[in-house]
Enzyme design. Structure first.
Site, PDB file in Angstrom:
ATOM      1  NE  ARG B  58      -2.115  -1.081   3.328  1.00 29.65           N
ATOM      2  CZ  ARG B  58      -3.292  -1.578   3.665  1.00 29.65           C
ATOM      3  NH1 ARG B  58      -4.240  -0.769   4.070  1.00 29.65           N
ATOM      4  NH2 ARG B  58      -3.511  -2.860   3.612  1.00 29.65           N
ATOM      5  CB  THR B  59       3.763   2.460   1.928  1.00 29.21           C
ATOM      6  OG1 THR B  59       3.132   2.176   3.172  1.00 29.21           O
ATOM      7  CG2 THR B  59       4.528   3.762   2.052  1.00 29.21           C
ATOM      8  CE  LYS B  86      22.336  -9.289  -9.165  1.00 32.53           C
ATOM      9  NZ  LYS B  86      22.625  -8.565 -10.401  1.00 32.53           N
ATOM     10  NE  ARG B 108       8.141   0.911   4.344  1.00 34.75           N
ATOM     11  CZ  ARG B 108       6.902   0.405   4.409  1.00 34.75           C
ATOM     12  NH1 ARG B 108       6.699  -0.895   4.341  1.00 34.75           N
ATOM     13  NH2 ARG B 108       5.865   1.201   4.519  1.00 34.75           N
ATOM     14  CG  HIS B 136       5.502   4.752   7.950  1.00 33.86           C
ATOM     15  ND1 HIS B 136       5.606   5.440   6.751  1.00 33.86           N
ATOM     16  CD2 HIS B 136       4.708   3.684   7.694  1.00 33.86           C
ATOM     17  CE1 HIS B 136       4.898   4.811   5.830  1.00 33.86           C
ATOM     18  NE2 HIS B 136       4.345   3.739   6.378  1.00 33.86           N
TER      19      HIS B 136
END
Lengths: 423, 310
Positions: B58-59, B86, B108, B136
């Site tokens: 959603r974000t 990697k 994020r 947040h």
């Protein structure tokens, strides 16, 4: 080859000397200490205004050699040592391969002798491979030259193994150095448990993780009658546990690092990975307790836990950065600050960096007695300078003190009668 | 007044005036979302990279829609498709993205402090879309917008936030933002989920949920993440639901006009019962709607902010 150090303030805690005297070095040994010495033919060093102390001893360093020479090696590590005024270092066994056998011990001793600038005293592991499962061959390690045993970096989690290690090491006269940490209580913690961790959203390592392990090891030392040295004590509770044990006559000693008695967890703000170490930087109360412990003698020695890491291992997200900082080149000014702050008398500070570690490790160093090996440090206690990480002698630059304005530095370091460092 | 922040790393750095400006901007941009043609040219020619190191539907979607409605070019990079698997360092990733000259990076990351790390090493703006258990900010701002819409004000309101406070970035960002706006914040959760010293940030700590909810204007439930916290912090979800779940009986203790919020995704039957989540006091979907407006406002303000300030 002889050296006459003239007019310095000689501080030799082992002999109770704190006086303006001359000191004569001949053929690698101290041959005279007194007024108006006439060392004809000797190189004369004017030490007016300087402190002349036994060569400093750091009983807790990681030289990363063999195996992790990209972080540090015996050459760079001993160069950093003498630049910081240290003439002797005791190196922890968490190398690769691990110093749990005489071949590795011999390698360290021989390389140090051939290429190092300071004396290197290896510490062997308590358990094979630092796994905490079976005892290392302590007799072999002692014969090869190890002066103490430790699984530093990891605790010996199993109580039975620690008990047997203490019992087995006792007749060899080797102290066990405890890295006191209950890993189940540490969990995924990356800094001290407390308000700053709450603010930063980082997982905390509670004081009880250290105190519980310190208490267990101290009790095991009491039970076995063996000698225990607690490394990098960082909490108020651990200081109290050691203080109480000493009162009961337990054969326990301990050390504190300059970063733990200088910095608090506040240094982590901004997610500075150079403020990430194990044990973590603690709260202001803990720092006060460490200083009190240094002042009242509970904390015997100052040791750096010099832990070089490559920039790639620090220039990452906080929770994945490796633990530890370099300490050899900043320990002296940070210790001298204790004197200026009124925590320690100058002689006591010098003792915690010389006679105390020598006594704990049982090494013939840390004194300016006539006949002793001529390891001598000349210190300018007033010299003001700025710590510049990029200019450190160590291969690694991971210091939280970069940019700090400090006071006091080694200006000449003499190992075995030879000037190996001059500022 | 003008907006002076180059980065949005947390609500901790925002002033009351900043927050008001963001909410007012979002309020005026919100109307675009109900137009037939949901697009304005405001950020045309700007490039926004959504750099997501942690799964988020959603974000990320909300930021992407926000960017597109303002005509920015938005590009999504997720951990599963970037080279992080990697072993590329965050710094190298940052430098590589930097070389492609984006204007804004929305990040994020599971590590607290990762956006701060990025912001120190990159020239463009960084918006924190959630870092570890730290902050947040866009979630807190959309929470405030939603509360303001329903209550007509923020000052003086009492909010109860219930759940795993220790591991919640939403709780921290809400706490900073709400206290700045003059709201009273009550925090409630199991003893294993309350971080030390949180009251020093202005919260009132409760152990009994009935007490926390009583006479509250807003009840906000946090998601319990079984995979993260289930191991040692809780005996069972059954007991958690009984002690810290929001059901109709418990909601009745709050003010009659109290609203119910949740940052999502919901664990129905655990921290919130379906009767409450789908009930008439629930504003959970309004939060989602407002999320787009808040993110449009943040992108707009950051794109126009002075480059010298962080």
């Amino acid at each position: 080859m002889s050296i006459l150090i003239k007019g310095g303030r000689i501080i030799d805690p082992a002999n109770g000397i704190d006086d303006t005297l001359d000191l004569l070095i001949q053929d690698g040994r101290i041959t005279q200490v007194g007024k108006n010495l006439d060392g004809k033919g000797a190189e004369v060093i004017d030490a007016a205004g300087l402190l002349v102390t036994p060569g400093l001893i750091d009983m807790h360093v990681h030289l990363r050699d063999p195996g992790q020479e990209y972080k540090e090696d015996i050459v760079s590590g001993t160069r950093a040592a003498v630049a910081g005024g240290f003439t002797s270092v005791a190196c922890m066994p968490n190398t690769n391969p691990i110093n749990d056998n005489k071949a590795v011990t011999r390698y360290i001793i021989e390389k140090a002798k051939a290429e190092g600038t300071a004396n290197v005293f290896p510490i062997g592991s308590i358990t094979k491979g630092l796994k905490g499962e079976t005892l290392s061959e302590m007799g072999d390690l002692k014969d090869a030259g190890c002066i103490a045993l430790s699984d530093d970096g990891k605790p010996v989690s199993d109580g039975e193994i620690m008990r047997r290690a203490l019992e087995y090491a006792k007749p060899f006269g080797l102290p066990l150095i405890s890295h006191a940490e209950d890993l189940s209580l540490v969990g995924e913690g990356v800094m001290n448990y407390g308000f700053v961790a709450t603010e930063l959203g980082l997982k905390g390592i509670p004081w009880v993780a250290e105190d519980a392990a310190t208490a267990r090891d101290v009790l095991l030392a009491e039970f076995t009658g063996a000698r225990l040295h607690v490394a990098h004590v960082s909490t108020k509770g651990s200081v109290e546990i050691v203080r109480a044990a000493k009162k009961r006559g337990v054969k326990v000693t301990c050390e504190a690092t300059p970063h733990h008695f200088t910095l608090t967890e506040d240094a982590v703000r901004g997610y500075d990975t150079n403020a990430k170490m194990n044990p973590p930087l603690r709260g202001a109360e803990d720092v006060a307790a460490l200083r009190q412990g240094l002042a009242d003698g509970t904390v015997d020695a100052i040791a750096t836990d010099h832990a070089p890491h490559h920039i790639d291992e620090k220039n990452v997200e906080f929770n994945v950065a490796l633990n530890g900082i370099v300490g050899l080149e900043t320990a002296l000014p940070l210790s001298l600050a204790l004197v200026r702050d009124g925590v320690l008398a100058l002689g006591d500070m010098v003792a915690k960096l010389t006679t105390a570690p020598a006594r704990i490790l049982g090494i013939p160093r840390g004194t300016l007695s006539v006949g002793a090996v001529a390891d001598v440090t000349l210190i300018d206690p007033e010299l003001k300078w700025t710590v510049e990480a990029a200019k450190l002698q160590s291969k690694s630059k991971n210091t939280p003190f970069n940019g700090w304005n400090v006071q006091g530095a080694a200006v000449r370091t003499i190992v075995g009668g030879k000037v190996v460092y001059q500022r | 007044m003008s907006f002076r922040h180059k980065h949005i790393l947390g609500t901790e750095q925002l002033s009351k005036e900043d927050i008001e400006l963001i909410l007012d901007t979002a309020e005026s941009l919100r109307e675009i979302n109900s137009r037939e043609i949901k697009k304005v040219p405001t950020l045309r020619g700007k490039t926004i990279v959504n750099l997501f190191y942690e799964a988020s539907t959603r974000t990320r979607t909300s930021f992407e829609i926000a960017g597109k409605r303002l005509s920015a070019d938005t590009i999504n990079m997720t951990a599963s498709t970037s080279s992080v698997t990697k072993g590329e360092t965050l710094e190298d990733t940052a430098k590589n993205i930097q070389a492609m000259k984006p204007d804004i990076i929305v990040m994020r990351h599971s590590a607290s402090g990762a956006p701060h790390y990025l912001a120190e090493r990159i020239h463009c703006s960084v918006i924190n879309a959630g870092d570890g258990a730290h902050e947040h900010p866009s979630q807190a701002l959309l929470d405030l917008l939603t509360i303001r819409q329903h209550k007509g004000r923020l000052e003086g309101l009492t909010v109860a936030i219930v759940g795993d406070i220790t591991h919640s970035r939403v709780a921290r960002s809400d706490l900073y933002a709400m206290t700045k706006m003059g709201m009273k914040v009550r925090l409630c959760g199991p003893g294993t989920m309350m971080p030390p010293g949180i009251e020093r940030l202005g919260a009132e700590v409760f152990t009994d949920m009935d007490d926390a909810v009583r006479d509250a204007d807003v009840v906000m439930m946090l998601r319990i993440q079984l995979e993260r916290q289930g191991k040692t912090l809780l005996p069972t979800l059954r007991e958690y639901a009984r002690l810290y779940g929001l059901n109709p009986a418990r909601l009745a203790l709050a003010k009659p006009d109290a609203i119910v919020m949740h940052p999502g995704p919901l664990n129905r039957g655990v921290e919130i019962s379906s009767y409450v989540a789908d009930g008439k006091q629930s504003v959970i979907l309004d939060q989602v709607e407002n999320g787009v407006a808040i993110r449009m406002a943040l992108l707009y303000l950051v794109a126009g902010g002075e480059a010298s300030e962080s």
